[in-house]
Design a protein around this motif. Sequence first.
Motif, PDB file in Angstrom:
ATOM      1  N   UNK A  10      10.294 -12.735  -1.990  1.00 10.61           N
ATOM      2  CA  UNK A  10      11.297 -11.751  -1.578  1.00 10.61           C
ATOM      3  C   UNK A  10      11.476 -10.711  -2.674  1.00 10.61           C
ATOM      4  N   UNK A  11      11.274  -9.438  -2.319  1.00  6.30           N
ATOM      5  CA  UNK A  11      11.349  -8.353  -3.297  1.00  6.30           C
ATOM      6  C   UNK A  11      11.747  -7.061  -2.584  1.00  6.30           C
ATOM      7  N   UNK A  12      13.027  -6.678  -2.646  1.00  4.84           N
ATOM      8  CA  UNK A  12      13.484  -5.459  -1.978  1.00  4.84           C
ATOM      9  C   UNK A  12      12.802  -4.198  -2.468  1.00  4.84           C
ATOM     10  N   UNK A  13      12.215  -4.260  -3.665  1.00  5.21           N
ATOM     11  CA  UNK A  13      11.547  -3.070  -4.202  1.00  5.21           C
ATOM     12  C   UNK A  13      10.086  -2.983  -3.768  1.00  5.21           C
ATOM     13  N   UNK A  36       0.748   1.912   5.433  1.00  2.00           N
ATOM     14  CA  UNK A  36       0.460   1.574   6.822  1.00  2.00           C
ATOM     15  C   UNK A  36      -0.902   0.904   6.942  1.00  2.00           C
ATOM     16  N   UNK A  37      -1.843   1.339   6.146  1.00  2.19           N
ATOM     17  CA  UNK A  37      -3.172   0.727   6.178  1.00  2.19           C
ATOM     18  C   UNK A  37      -3.091  -0.756   5.839  1.00  2.19           C
ATOM     19  N   UNK A  38      -2.335  -1.079   4.797  1.00  3.08           N
ATOM     20  CA  UNK A  38      -2.170  -2.482   4.413  1.00  3.08           C
ATOM     21  C   UNK A  38      -1.467  -3.274   5.516  1.00  3.08           C
ATOM     22  N   UNK A  39      -0.436  -2.684   6.094  1.00  2.52           N
ATOM     23  CA  UNK A  39       0.357  -3.406   7.093  1.00  2.52           C
ATOM     24  C   UNK A  39      -0.454  -3.690   8.346  1.00  2.52           C
ATOM     25  N   UNK A  67      -3.407 -13.483   0.280  1.00  8.77           N
ATOM     26  CA  UNK A  67      -3.246 -13.238  -1.148  1.00  8.77           C
ATOM     27  C   UNK A  67      -1.762 -13.111  -1.474  1.00  8.77           C
ATOM     28  N   UNK A  68      -1.427 -13.086  -2.766  1.00  8.03           N
ATOM     29  CA  UNK A  68      -0.022 -12.910  -3.162  1.00  8.03           C
ATOM     30  C   UNK A  68       0.534 -11.597  -2.627  1.00  8.03           C
ATOM     31  N   UNK A  69      -0.287 -10.565  -2.683  1.00  8.91           N
ATOM     32  CA  UNK A  69       0.132  -9.257  -2.177  1.00  8.91           C
ATOM     33  C   UNK A  69       0.416  -9.334  -0.674  1.00  8.91           C
ATOM     34  N   UNK A  98       4.107  -9.723   4.121  1.00  8.46           N
ATOM     35  CA  UNK A  98       4.548 -10.467   5.302  1.00  8.46           C
ATOM     36  C   UNK A  98       6.036 -10.805   5.198  1.00  8.46           C
ATOM     37  N   UNK A  99       6.408 -11.380   4.077  1.00  9.13           N
ATOM     38  CA  UNK A  99       7.782 -11.846   3.889  1.00  9.13           C
ATOM     39  C   UNK A  99       8.777 -10.703   3.941  1.00  9.13           C
ATOM     40  N   UNK A 100       8.517  -9.634   3.229  1.00  9.50           N
ATOM     41  CA  UNK A 100       9.492  -8.547   3.128  1.00  9.50           C
ATOM     42  C   UNK A 100       9.543  -7.671   4.372  1.00  9.50           C
TER      43      UNK A 100
END
Length: 567
Positions: free
Chosen positions: A84-87, A92-95, A306-308, A313-315
């Motif tokens: 969880x990281x609000x920052x 869009x490409x990644x998403x 991956x961590x990224x 996904x989470x945020x």
Amino acid sequence: MATVFTAKKGPVESTSVLKGIDSDSSTSIDVAPLGEPGDERRFWYQRGKDYNPEAIATQPSVFDNPDTAKEYQPQPDWENIHRFDPSARWTWSEEYKLVRKIDLRIMVFTCIMFICLELDRSNLSQALTDNMLPELNLTTNDYNLGNTVFKLSFLCSELPSQLLSKWIGPDRWIPTQMVLWSAVAMAQYGLNGKTTFLLCRALLGILQGGFIPDVILYLSYFYKHHELSLRLGFFWTAMHIADILAGFLAFGFLHLRGVQGQSGWRWLFLLEGLLTLLFGLSAYVLMPPGPCQTANWSRGKSGWFTEREETIIVNRVIRDDPSKGSMHNREPITLKLLWKSLTDYDLWPLYIIGLTFQTPVTTPKQYMTLTLRGLGFDTFVTNLLVIPSEVLAICSLLLLTYISEISRQLTMVSMLGQIWILPLLVYLFIVDIDTANKWSVWVVMTLLLAFPTPHAIQVNWNSRNSNTVRSRTVSAAMYNMCVQASSVIASNIYRADDAPRYRRGNRALVALVVSNIFIYLLTKVYYVWRNQSRDKKWNAMTDDEKINYLATTKDEGNKRLDFRFAH
């Protein structure tokens, strides 16, 4: 997300800096700019020349305002808290690339599991075409009783199954369900009369009940609200694909009549149950507990993401709905929380819709194969003639789900299905199908069963209006229980003394369709009234009063003044 109190929306200049909240220290920090609200291109054909794949996709949320962010923080033991990281910001490409990956890793296998469920719960209609009833000395009323016993068992196990799934995790419970019900499905090979028939139908219902809300809860860990609605459209498409496959499989398996001296319908139950067993065992290793828990011996030491990707996904999910961080994915629901969810009267209109909306179609569908046999079609042609209605149902389901997303009119779009089936049921009521052209009757029945079901829309609608994991868990089960109760009603509308035209039954179905139209309209009126009442109270408050409310309120879920119901 239906939360009213959000960060300021509008275009954000690339040089601007927003203030965020550090999840550990709760101190104000400088973060990168957000993406432009409303810039999301949900479908590939919406991405024209002005689409910039490298633009920031992170949408504004309550976590961007220091005054409100702390009131929406996930609980400390949330399984995804370390990501969880609000920052966090992403493009869009990644998403879109990540969503496709989730679709392939999570959604595809989920649809396969639903196909297994549908094969084992609905292959009874194919077995009927192979003289199963006379061979077991059963009547059509016994068949109705079997359907009723199945649906009641399914209904009664919905909520216990959902609570168990929330406690031990759907990644553990769903595979267990599949393995257990496949054993019962295969055991139908040995049916010898009414008692064993009813016993197997009851056990199947008990073990399969809760599967659908369990899966919906599981998918909510990976998808945003609008994405879930579309994916549920594909999820119920899998059901129709299963019915299409069932026709072809039945055509092959029923030809095994005589092998080992057994009827074809016995081989049908045995072999389709074996197929489910194999996928059930596979589910133990193909269902990760959540987006940050994909690593294990079978999925790889590094996991699927991956961590990224886990951070994205989470945020993206919790920014869309902060309530998803309010419970751990293996946290049980207490009796107090259960009671709160059951008494949530704002969800009752959706439960009423679930109780009535598909009954007018379910009854004719359960009798489709018997009707076609009665018209003079043989066993194998009958099973093939069911397929076109399933193909058309897939098209109408996806089209209706798409329309609901682009129009954002859940109630009115869902009501279209009732308008579709009304004239077709009137035809069945007026026309004597015994003397009518059998192909004309088949066309009418095919169009009737191809009705655009709003089930996927309404499941997600129910989830949106719950607004807490606790309420969402229970309400999903409650809604589906109402749907199963609808099937119980449907199983007893056509009676043997009303055969073969079922004029009395069809009159009841026509009346129910008309009633459904009014139920949808009243639901629309209710949610509009509820939102307007809250708008009046919320808008009368100053900004300081709103912040104080968020910090001190004991209102939960959809009872909060800053929540608005979808309709």
